[in-house]
Design a protein around this motif. Structure first.
Motif, PDB file in Angstrom:
ATOM      1  N   ASP A  16       0.809  -1.207   0.000  1.00 37.08           N
ATOM      2  CA  ASP A  16       0.000   0.000   0.000  1.00 37.08           C
ATOM      3  C   ASP A  16       0.847   1.263   0.000  1.00 37.08           C
ATOM      4  O   ASP A  16       0.334   2.364   0.147  1.00 37.08           O
ATOM      5  CB  ASP A  16      -0.965   0.019   1.193  1.00 37.08           C
ATOM      6  N   ASP A  17       2.165   1.113  -0.178  1.00 38.26           N
ATOM      7  CA  ASP A  17       3.041   2.279  -0.305  1.00 38.26           C
ATOM      8  C   ASP A  17       2.786   2.937  -1.649  1.00 38.26           C
ATOM      9  O   ASP A  17       2.829   2.286  -2.690  1.00 38.26           O
ATOM     10  CB  ASP A  17       4.508   1.839  -0.197  1.00 38.26           C
ATOM     11  N   GLU A  18       2.545   4.260  -1.638  1.00 40.27           N
ATOM     12  CA  GLU A  18       2.192   4.946  -2.877  1.00 40.27           C
ATOM     13  C   GLU A  18       3.339   4.990  -3.879  1.00 40.27           C
ATOM     14  O   GLU A  18       3.130   5.288  -5.048  1.00 40.27           O
ATOM     15  CB  GLU A  18       1.716   6.370  -2.582  1.00 40.27           C
ATOM     16  N   ASP A  19       4.561   4.682  -3.437  1.00 39.15           N
ATOM     17  CA  ASP A  19       5.696   4.681  -4.356  1.00 39.15           C
ATOM     18  C   ASP A  19       6.072   3.278  -4.818  1.00 39.15           C
ATOM     19  O   ASP A  19       6.997   3.102  -5.608  1.00 39.15           O
ATOM     20  CB  ASP A  19       6.923   5.331  -3.687  1.00 39.15           C
ATOM     21  N   SER A  20       5.359   2.273  -4.329  1.00 36.56           N
ATOM     22  CA  SER A  20       5.715   0.892  -4.635  1.00 36.56           C
ATOM     23  C   SER A  20       5.156   0.467  -5.977  1.00 36.56           C
ATOM     24  O   SER A  20       4.020   0.795  -6.337  1.00 36.56           O
ATOM     25  CB  SER A  20       5.187  -0.039  -3.533  1.00 36.56           C
TER      26      SER A  20
ATOM     27  N   PHE B  21      -2.283   1.091  -8.554  1.00 33.44           N
ATOM     28  CA  PHE B  21      -2.954   2.367  -8.797  1.00 33.44           C
ATOM     29  C   PHE B  21      -1.993   3.559  -8.794  1.00 33.44           C
ATOM     30  O   PHE B  21      -2.435   4.701  -8.840  1.00 33.44           O
ATOM     31  CB  PHE B  21      -4.048   2.576  -7.745  1.00 33.44           C
ATOM     32  N   VAL B  22      -0.711   3.269  -8.756  1.00 31.61           N
ATOM     33  CA  VAL B  22       0.261   4.348  -8.780  1.00 31.61           C
ATOM     34  C   VAL B  22       0.248   5.084 -10.113  1.00 31.61           C
ATOM     35  O   VAL B  22       0.369   6.313 -10.171  1.00 31.61           O
ATOM     36  CB  VAL B  22       1.682   3.812  -8.477  1.00 31.61           C
ATOM     37  N   SER B  23       0.046   4.349 -11.190  1.00 32.39           N
ATOM     38  CA  SER B  23       0.148   4.955 -12.525  1.00 32.39           C
ATOM     39  C   SER B  23      -1.185   5.093 -13.250  1.00 32.39           C
ATOM     40  O   SER B  23      -1.252   5.715 -14.311  1.00 32.39           O
ATOM     41  CB  SER B  23       1.101   4.131 -13.395  1.00 32.39           C
ATOM     42  N   LYS B  24      -2.244   4.530 -12.722  1.00 32.92           N
ATOM     43  CA  LYS B  24      -3.546   4.633 -13.388  1.00 32.92           C
ATOM     44  C   LYS B  24      -4.666   4.532 -12.368  1.00 32.92           C
ATOM     45  O   LYS B  24      -4.513   3.929 -11.311  1.00 32.92           O
ATOM     46  CB  LYS B  24      -3.706   3.563 -14.467  1.00 32.92           C
TER      47      LYS B  24
ATOM     48  N   SER C 116      -6.775   9.209  -3.206  1.00 39.56           N
ATOM     49  CA  SER C 116      -6.859  10.631  -3.532  1.00 39.56           C
ATOM     50  C   SER C 116      -5.516  11.336  -3.426  1.00 39.56           C
ATOM     51  O   SER C 116      -5.320  12.396  -4.020  1.00 39.56           O
ATOM     52  CB  SER C 116      -7.880  11.319  -2.620  1.00 39.56           C
ATOM     53  N   ASN C 117      -4.585  10.762  -2.678  1.00 44.46           N
ATOM     54  CA  ASN C 117      -3.272  11.384  -2.510  1.00 44.46           C
ATOM     55  C   ASN C 117      -2.234  10.891  -3.512  1.00 44.46           C
ATOM     56  O   ASN C 117      -1.099  11.375  -3.511  1.00 44.46           O
ATOM     57  CB  ASN C 117      -2.756  11.154  -1.088  1.00 44.46           C
ATOM     58  N   LEU C 118      -2.586   9.931  -4.352  1.00 44.86           N
ATOM     59  CA  LEU C 118      -1.671   9.492  -5.403  1.00 44.86           C
ATOM     60  C   LEU C 118      -1.524  10.595  -6.439  1.00 44.86           C
ATOM     61  O   LEU C 118      -2.497  11.260  -6.809  1.00 44.86           O
ATOM     62  CB  LEU C 118      -2.187   8.211  -6.062  1.00 44.86           C
ATOM     63  N   GLU C 119      -0.320  10.781  -6.930  1.00 47.43           N
ATOM     64  CA  GLU C 119      -0.051  11.866  -7.875  1.00 47.43           C
ATOM     65  C   GLU C 119      -0.902  11.746  -9.125  1.00 47.43           C
ATOM     66  O   GLU C 119      -1.365  12.755  -9.673  1.00 47.43           O
ATOM     67  CB  GLU C 119       1.437  11.866  -8.246  1.00 47.43           C
ATOM     68  N   VAL C 120      -1.130  10.502  -9.580  1.00 47.62           N
ATOM     69  CA  VAL C 120      -1.910  10.309 -10.804  1.00 47.62           C
ATOM     70  C   VAL C 120      -3.331  10.838 -10.639  1.00 47.62           C
ATOM     71  O   VAL C 120      -3.958  11.295 -11.610  1.00 47.62           O
ATOM     72  CB  VAL C 120      -1.930   8.816 -11.211  1.00 47.62           C
TER      73      VAL C 120
ATOM     74  N   ASN D 173      -8.666  13.391 -13.246  1.00 42.17           N
ATOM     75  CA  ASN D 173      -8.858  12.287 -12.305  1.00 42.17           C
ATOM     76  C   ASN D 173      -9.321  12.763 -10.936  1.00 42.17           C
ATOM     77  O   ASN D 173     -10.051  12.056 -10.236  1.00 42.17           O
ATOM     78  CB  ASN D 173      -7.560  11.494 -12.152  1.00 42.17           C
ATOM     79  N   LYS D 174      -8.914  13.960 -10.539  1.00 45.46           N
ATOM     80  CA  LYS D 174      -9.253  14.446  -9.204  1.00 45.46           C
ATOM     81  C   LYS D 174     -10.754  14.657  -9.019  1.00 45.46           C
ATOM     82  O   LYS D 174     -11.247  14.722  -7.886  1.00 45.46           O
ATOM     83  CB  LYS D 174      -8.502  15.735  -8.894  1.00 45.46           C
TER      84      LYS D 174
END
Length: 759
Positions: free
Chosen positions: A503-507, A512-515, A695-699, A715-716
């Motif tokens: 569940d790390d947003e950078d992992s 869901f990090v990229s889409k 909601s906090n993921l950059e994508v 996306n936001k």
């Protein structure tokens, strides 16, 4: 309107002592009217008769002359005939007619001239473009004018030749004329119940004004002055229909006094509907003459009295052949799956009649049985005994005959449904449209009881229903918009695609990090290609993004509009699963309103005001709405098919996400092992799919979905709050009470509650 001409009137006026005006030819001998009134005047002077008696005598003489004129035999003096053109008005139940002179007898409707009328006066065209064209479709003998005069059943078109929205006959005729349908020799027997009302008080004929007769019991097929009211009207109608050439097969008194029924058929295809409409017209004319009001209201008198419906007896050649009973049962199941659509099509007011009492099924309950008068569909005992039938009684209430007979035809047999609807996309452009609560403030299109974004989406829905073939491994994630769709997609995708979960947003183990979750699975109504009947399904498959490693497919479609391979439990794809999520309607509306408002602002458009948007939502005029019908469709299907459909509530999932994530995984065949549970996989998936994490993921802060297309959006926009009872911050107490009342009324008797009450 015919042009008025100035013509010199060759009449003078003669006044009698009774102050009555009588016209006679100038210079002619005294008319019989003049002689009559001269005699009356003389007798009154001699006090032989009173003024009242003379007026009564005059009335009788005038009526006799009027009767003679009505019954004039035109064939003695001219070859010309009168054709009465009949059509259905703007309400879908009212009949209109007007007459024209023809040069001679006509027996072929294609030889009759088209004619126009003012559609703005019938609710079928705007005043600035009011001309509507009548196309003659069927001819009947005129029982009122007799001779070679005719009644002409018509349907209505624009001057450009397009059927107007209230013209249901055009589409029905296409269905019935298809070779596959014609080969089945579909028989219809239509039973029309109606009530005769006293003209001035609108109270049933034979009832004491303001009072009630004795309780129901002796009136059904009753005989006697205290049981049968209006038999002269009924018998006149019976004979007039036979004279006209209508295949009327019988009449009888109904359960409520003052209520009667006539039957038309068996007739084949579209002719059954034409005959019933003209039979209704003839009955309207007869009651007009009799000074009695004709009512087709489904429940004219509230209380412990039967209502009035229209019932359809239906059979095909396959049903009448050996083994036909199995075909009948399959057809009944298909009708059950589209129960809501059929109810919506059969006319207004049936909720007052279909209560589960007085020989009816509850309007929200689909039920069939053998010889069961309280069922939606009744099958005869002989049909069950013989294993085949001819008139299997499909009880279908008050109805638009042309639409409902073709609707039944198109539903009852899936193979013919696919073929006979082959031309349906031709009429997509003429579907009703209306401003609704939607993306980009666009007008919504009404199709099969629900509102959609545009006709291209309707075409894709139509194509999917005809061509999409579900696989046993498919998992459909279904929802109305803004009910937790993004969250459900995230949870389901994380569950089925898990190998390692982080569940790390950078992992890189976080999918869901990229889409966004919306990009992880195809959406049926947005990605399935719109096809014509001539397209090869196989050639279109590459356009439907179906990943064999990903069994998930998303849709906002109501249950009744799903492809049959998805919704029917006994299909070859019965292994496929459906997961549905719903939400308190108040929070659904608030989320939908803010989503569409932000979307409009991103396009420099003015959003719909909150109060207007609220009215639209409450009226069912929102994307994929009415919302309550959407929810009920899946709820009722989940009760009937609990192993196939998992019904979830957003509020329950928010309260205990881990429990429902585990339940979801088990239901779709991707349950967690004890090792995974011990390693905290469930908790990791829950955190990874949470609102805060997504909601906090950059994508989801800066990215866009459907980029460089007409549907491009940030996306936001999909991440606002996600809170339960957020409606309290946006709706007034009056608005909340109104929506709660609608919810209570809509869900009454279903066993489902949507209003979230926990503090």
């Amino acid at each position: 309107m015919a042009q008025e001409q100035s013509v010199k009137q060759p009449y003078s006026t003669v006044r009698s002592s009774a102050n009555c005006t009588i016209k006679g030819n100038v210079g002619s001998k005294p008319s019989s009217h003049c002689i009559f009134f001269s005699v009356c005047k003389s007798l009154r002077k001699k006090k032989k008769i009173s003024l009242f008696q003379s007026l009564v005598a005059r009335r009788r003489t005038n009526m006799s002359i009027l009767t003679d004129l009505v019954n004039l035999n035109l064939s003695d003096c001219t070859d010309k005939i009168i054709a009465e053109y009949i059509w259905v008005g703007g309400s879908g139940m009212d009949l209109r007619s007007k007459a024209r002179t023809l040069s001679g007898p006509v027996t072929d409707p294609s030889k009759l001239p088209k004619w126009n009328y003012d559609g703005s006066s019938t609710g079928q065209a705007p005043g600035q473009d009011s001309e509507v064209i009548l196309y003659p479709q069927a001819i009947f003998k005129d029982p009122f004018r007799r001779g070679s005069n005719i009644l002409v059943m018509c349907d209505a078109y624009t001057p450009a030749g397009e059927p107007i929205p209230t013209n249901k006959r055009c589409k029905a005729a296409k269905i019935f004329s298809h070779p596959d349908v014609a080969a089945e020799e579909t028989w219809y027997g239509l039973e029309q119940e109606y009530t005769l009302l006293q003209k001035d008080v609108k109270w049933p004929l034979g009832w004491p004004i303001g009072g009630y007769p004795g309780p129901q019991g002796p009136y059904y097929c009753g005989v006697g002055v205290d049981k049968a009211y209006g038999r002269d009207i009924v018998d006149s109608h019976y004979k007039a229909c036979l004279y006209a050439g209508i295949n009327i097969s019988g009449i009888n008194g109904e359960v409520m006094p003052g209520q009667w029924e006539f039957q038309v058929g068996p007739s084949v295809g579209i002719s059954a509907a034409d005959e019933l409409w003209v039979a209704r017209y003839i009955l309207e004319r007869i009651t007009e003459i009799a000074g009695v009001v004709l009512s087709f209201d489904p429940k004219p008198i509230q209380g412990d009295w039967n209502g009035a419906g229209a019932h359809t007896n239906y059979s095909t050649k396959s049903m009448r052949s050996d083994g036909g009973y199995e075909i009948i049962k399959k057809a009944i199941e298909k009708l059950g799956l589209r129960h809501k659509e059929h109810i919506a099509a059969y006319g207004e007011g049936n909720e007052r009649r279909l209560t589960g009492r007085h020989e009816t099924a509850d309007i929200n309950t689909f039920l069939w049985g053998v010889a069961n008068r309280g069922a939606s569909i009744r099958v005869g005992r002989d049909t069950e005994k013989d294993g085949k039938g001819s008139h299997d009684k499909f009880l279908k209430y008050r109805m638009d005959t042309q639409f409902c007979s073709s609707f039944m035809e198109s539903t009852a047999d899936s193979k013919r449904n696919q073929r006979s609807h082959g031309d349906e996309e031709d009429s997509f452009q003429s579907l009703p449209t209306r401003q609704g609560l939607s993306a980009f403030n666009c007008d919504l299109v009404h199709y099969q009881g629900f509102w959609y974004l545009d006709t291209s989406m309707v075409a894709r829905i139509f194509s999917a229903r005809r061509h999409f073939q579900a696989q046993p491994s498919d998992i459909f994630l279904c929802s109305a918009p803004k009910t937790g769709t993004t969250w459900l997609k995230a949870l389901a995708f994380a569950i089925v695609s898990r190998t390692t979960v982080d569940d790390d947003e950078d992992s890189t183990a976080n999918p869901f990090v990229s889409k966004t979750p919306h990009e992880c699975l195809p959406i049926l109504e947005f990605t399935f290609p719109a096809m014509t009947p001539h397209d090869d399904y196989g050639s279109c498959l590459p356009f439907f993004n179906r990943d064999p490693k990903n069994p998930l497919i998303a849709t906002h479609l109501p249950f009744s509009s799903l492809p049959e391979s998805v919704s029917v439990s006994d299909s070859d794809s019965s292994g496929c699963k459906i997961v549905y999520i719903c939400r308190d309607p108040k929070d659904t509306f608030v989320s939908m309103y803010h989503f569409f408002a932000k979307l409009a602002a991103s396009r420099n458009m003015e959003p719909i005001p909150l109060d207007k948007a609220f009215d639209l939502f409450c009226n069912g005029e929102s994307s994929f709405g009415p919302y309550w019908d959407h929810v009920l469709g899946y709820w009722e299907a989940s009760l009937a098919q609990p192993d196939k459909i998992l019904f979830l509530k957003y509020e329950d999932m928010k309260e205990n996400t881990g429990f429902y994530a585990t339940k979801l995984a088990e239901f779709i065949g991707h349950g967690f092992s004890s090792e995974e549970e011990g390693d905290g996989v469930v908790e990791k998936i829950v955190r990874m799919c949470s609102f805060d994490c997504l909601s906090n993921l950059e994508v989801n802060k800066t990215g866009k979905i459907a980029e460089n297309t007409a549907w491009e959006m940030e996306n936001k926009l999909y991440f606002r709050k996600g809170n339960v009872k957020d409606w309290e911050n946006h709706l007034t107490p009056e608005m909340a009470a109104r929506m709660d009342l609608i919810t209570e009324q809509k869900l009454s008797g279903s066993g489902l509650t949507l209003t979230y009450a926990k503090k």
